[in-house]
Design a protein around this motif. Sequence first.
Motif, PDB file in Angstrom:
ATOM      1  N   SER A 124      31.008 -11.002  16.730  1.00 23.23           N
ATOM      2  CA  SER A 124      31.387 -10.037  15.703  1.00 23.23           C
ATOM      3  C   SER A 124      31.512  -8.628  16.254  1.00 23.23           C
ATOM      4  N   GLY A 125      30.978  -8.403  17.448  1.00 21.25           N
ATOM      5  CA  GLY A 125      30.916  -7.049  17.989  1.00 21.25           C
ATOM      6  C   GLY A 125      29.657  -6.330  17.596  1.00 21.25           C
ATOM      7  N   GLY A 126      28.761  -7.022  16.872  1.00 16.89           N
ATOM      8  CA  GLY A 126      27.464  -6.464  16.498  1.00 16.89           C
ATOM      9  C   GLY A 126      26.427  -6.704  17.582  1.00 16.89           C
ATOM     10  N   LYS A 127      25.277  -6.073  17.441  1.00 13.63           N
ATOM     11  CA  LYS A 127      24.261  -6.101  18.501  1.00 13.63           C
ATOM     12  C   LYS A 127      23.744  -7.513  18.792  1.00 13.63           C
ATOM     13  N   ASP A 128      23.655  -8.380  17.768  1.00 13.16           N
ATOM     14  CA  ASP A 128      23.142  -9.729  17.994  1.00 13.16           C
ATOM     15  C   ASP A 128      24.128 -10.566  18.798  1.00 13.16           C
ATOM     16  N   SER A 129      25.411 -10.497  18.452  1.00 12.67           N
ATOM     17  CA  SER A 129      26.397 -11.272  19.213  1.00 12.67           C
ATOM     18  C   SER A 129      26.604 -10.678  20.601  1.00 12.67           C
ATOM     19  N   ILE A 130      26.450  -9.364  20.741  1.00 14.72           N
ATOM     20  CA  ILE A 130      26.521  -8.741  22.066  1.00 14.72           C
ATOM     21  C   ILE A 130      25.367  -9.220  22.930  1.00 14.72           C
ATOM     22  N   THR A 131      24.178  -9.306  22.332  1.00 16.32           N
ATOM     23  CA  THR A 131      23.016  -9.829  23.059  1.00 16.32           C
ATOM     24  C   THR A 131      23.254 -11.271  23.473  1.00 16.32           C
ATOM     25  N   MET A 132      23.821 -12.088  22.578  1.00 15.48           N
ATOM     26  CA  MET A 132      24.131 -13.475  22.933  1.00 15.48           C
ATOM     27  C   MET A 132      25.131 -13.552  24.073  1.00 15.48           C
ATOM     28  N   ALA A 133      26.136 -12.679  24.050  1.00 16.57           N
ATOM     29  CA  ALA A 133      27.122 -12.655  25.130  1.00 16.57           C
ATOM     30  C   ALA A 133      26.452 -12.317  26.457  1.00 16.57           C
ATOM     31  N   TRP A 152      14.035 -14.542  17.747  1.00 16.67           N
ATOM     32  CA  TRP A 152      14.028 -13.109  17.999  1.00 16.67           C
ATOM     33  C   TRP A 152      13.934 -12.343  16.677  1.00 16.67           C
ATOM     34  N   THR A 153      13.416 -11.126  16.755  1.00 15.07           N
ATOM     35  CA  THR A 153      13.416 -10.216  15.620  1.00 15.07           C
ATOM     36  C   THR A 153      14.355  -9.053  15.936  1.00 15.07           C
ATOM     37  N   GLU A 154      14.630  -8.231  14.928  1.00 20.57           N
ATOM     38  CA  GLU A 154      15.454  -7.043  15.159  1.00 20.57           C
ATOM     39  C   GLU A 154      14.818  -6.159  16.237  1.00 20.57           C
ATOM     40  N   LYS A 155      13.493  -6.022  16.186  1.00 19.73           N
ATOM     41  CA  LYS A 155      12.775  -5.221  17.185  1.00 19.73           C
ATOM     42  C   LYS A 155      12.952  -5.799  18.584  1.00 19.73           C
ATOM     43  N   ASP A 156      12.880  -7.137  18.696  1.00 17.71           N
ATOM     44  CA  ASP A 156      13.090  -7.789  19.994  1.00 17.71           C
ATOM     45  C   ASP A 156      14.487  -7.485  20.539  1.00 17.71           C
ATOM     46  N   ILE A 157      15.480  -7.564  19.664  1.00 15.94           N
ATOM     47  CA  ILE A 157      16.862  -7.313  20.082  1.00 15.94           C
ATOM     48  C   ILE A 157      16.999  -5.906  20.654  1.00 15.94           C
ATOM     49  N   TRP A 158      16.479  -4.921  19.935  1.00 17.32           N
ATOM     50  CA  TRP A 158      16.597  -3.541  20.394  1.00 17.32           C
ATOM     51  C   TRP A 158      15.824  -3.307  21.698  1.00 17.32           C
ATOM     52  N   GLU A 159      14.652  -3.896  21.808  1.00 25.84           N
ATOM     53  CA  GLU A 159      13.875  -3.723  23.034  1.00 25.84           C
ATOM     54  C   GLU A 159      14.556  -4.402  24.216  1.00 25.84           C
ATOM     55  N   TYR A 160      15.201  -5.541  23.967  1.00 24.46           N
ATOM     56  CA  TYR A 160      15.915  -6.243  25.033  1.00 24.46           C
ATOM     57  C   TYR A 160      17.155  -5.464  25.459  1.00 24.46           C
ATOM     58  N   ILE A 161      17.862  -4.902  24.494  1.00 22.72           N
ATOM     59  CA  ILE A 161      19.031  -4.076  24.806  1.00 22.72           C
ATOM     60  C   ILE A 161      18.618  -2.880  25.658  1.00 22.72           C
ATOM     61  N   LEU A 162      17.471  -2.298  25.321  1.00 21.23           N
ATOM     62  CA  LEU A 162      16.951  -1.169  26.113  1.00 21.23           C
ATOM     63  C   LEU A 162      16.598  -1.620  27.521  1.00 21.23           C
ATOM     64  N   GLN A 163      15.900  -2.737  27.623  1.00 22.18           N
ATOM     65  CA  GLN A 163      15.471  -3.246  28.938  1.00 22.18           C
ATOM     66  C   GLN A 163      16.666  -3.592  29.820  1.00 22.18           C
ATOM     67  N   GLU A 164      17.678  -4.256  29.232  1.00 23.70           N
ATOM     68  CA  GLU A 164      18.822  -4.737  29.998  1.00 23.70           C
ATOM     69  C   GLU A 164      19.955  -3.717  30.106  1.00 23.70           C
ATOM     70  N   GLN A 165      19.796  -2.604  29.403  1.00 29.76           N
ATOM     71  CA  GLN A 165      20.836  -1.560  29.397  1.00 29.76           C
ATOM     72  C   GLN A 165      22.194  -2.120  28.968  1.00 29.76           C
ATOM     73  N   ILE A 166      22.177  -2.842  27.852  1.00 26.82           N
ATOM     74  CA  ILE A 166      23.383  -3.472  27.315  1.00 26.82           C
ATOM     75  C   ILE A 166      24.160  -2.437  26.502  1.00 26.82           C
ATOM     76  N   PRO A 167      25.463  -2.306  26.720  1.00 26.13           N
ATOM     77  CA  PRO A 167      26.251  -1.331  25.955  1.00 26.13           C
ATOM     78  C   PRO A 167      26.421  -1.762  24.498  1.00 26.13           C
ATOM     79  N   LEU A 168      26.563  -0.777  23.619  1.00 31.92           N
ATOM     80  CA  LEU A 168      26.730  -1.021  22.188  1.00 31.92           C
ATOM     81  C   LEU A 168      27.819  -0.118  21.621  1.00 31.92           C
ATOM     82  N   PRO A 169      28.429  -0.515  20.495  1.00 35.30           N
ATOM     83  CA  PRO A 169      29.352   0.391  19.806  1.00 35.30           C
ATOM     84  C   PRO A 169      28.624   1.658  19.356  1.00 35.30           C
ATOM     85  N   SER A 170      29.337   2.753  19.320  1.00 41.53           N
ATOM     86  CA  SER A 170      28.742   4.043  18.955  1.00 41.53           C
ATOM     87  C   SER A 170      28.235   4.072  17.515  1.00 41.53           C
TER      88      SER A 170
END
Length: 298
Positions: free
Chosen positions: A32-41, A186-204
């Motif tokens: 979808s381009g959202g943070k959860d599908s970006i994390t899955m990618a 996963w929880t929403e908090k897990d997703i955000w912490e993982y994105i921070l750890q992995e430095q995954i890009p997100l939409p603005s």
Amino acid sequence: MKNKHLKALEDESIYIIREVAAQFQRPVLLFSGGKDSITMAHLAMKAFYPAKIPFPFLHIDTGHNFPETLEFRDHYLEELGVELFIGSVQESIDANRVQEETGKYASRNALQTTTLLDSISQYQFDACLGGARRDEEKSRAKERIFSVRDDFGQWDAKRQRPEPFLMLNGQIQFGENVRVFPISNWTEKDIWEYILQEQIPLPSLYFSHLRKLVKRDGSYLSYSPYLHLVDTDEILEKKVRFRTIGDMTCTAAVASDAISIEDVLAENASSKQSERGARIDDKRSEAALEERKRDGYF
């Protein structure tokens, strides 16, 4: 040093994604381009690295997506080197497969179900990886990781298979389909912490920015030509961010000064509203999401 909790979640998700690739003939990742599908990618990329992700992605486009989401989608998937299929809700409307809603609360979000099922049939996908998490909404708790759908694409909680010790059974009958949820635990908090750890890009959109909005029933919707404006709507500008980034007509913003992932984590921790509390379409009835799942929704 990596967070042990996140490492355990990552290992589980990668195991599930690899099982999908091994057990199914034609899997696809719903993006979808959202943070959860970006994390899955990102997880899929890690699961098969240095090889490429061995299955395509599918985006169900309502035609009312945020421009920032579509721009990010195209750029990010080009970097990943994956094939993208797009199912168009507008094409479903033009073909009289679904009927456009009218009125103040009109949205195309519910119309995605038909487009998704048609896309699954057209491209003969037998497994669809989705980004559902069990902390999003109460009906998620009834899901399995391998969630079997019948030959009409419908979901029945009573027909789901037990999964002791993460033993995943991908055997299906002709015409059946499986939705797979690699980030179920996963929880929403897990997703955000993982994105921070992995430095995954997100939409603005996920970070604070000044935006033209429509204030409706206490919620802030992005101003767009897709909204059916009424006399009680108030048009204004405000610094906001989005916790989810689905259809523009039903995804509300939250007032925010968060410009970093750390800021977002802090704001979410102090918020009294759930993530899906900003989804207008979920408020149509107590069981809105579960009813849509039964009909074949993600």
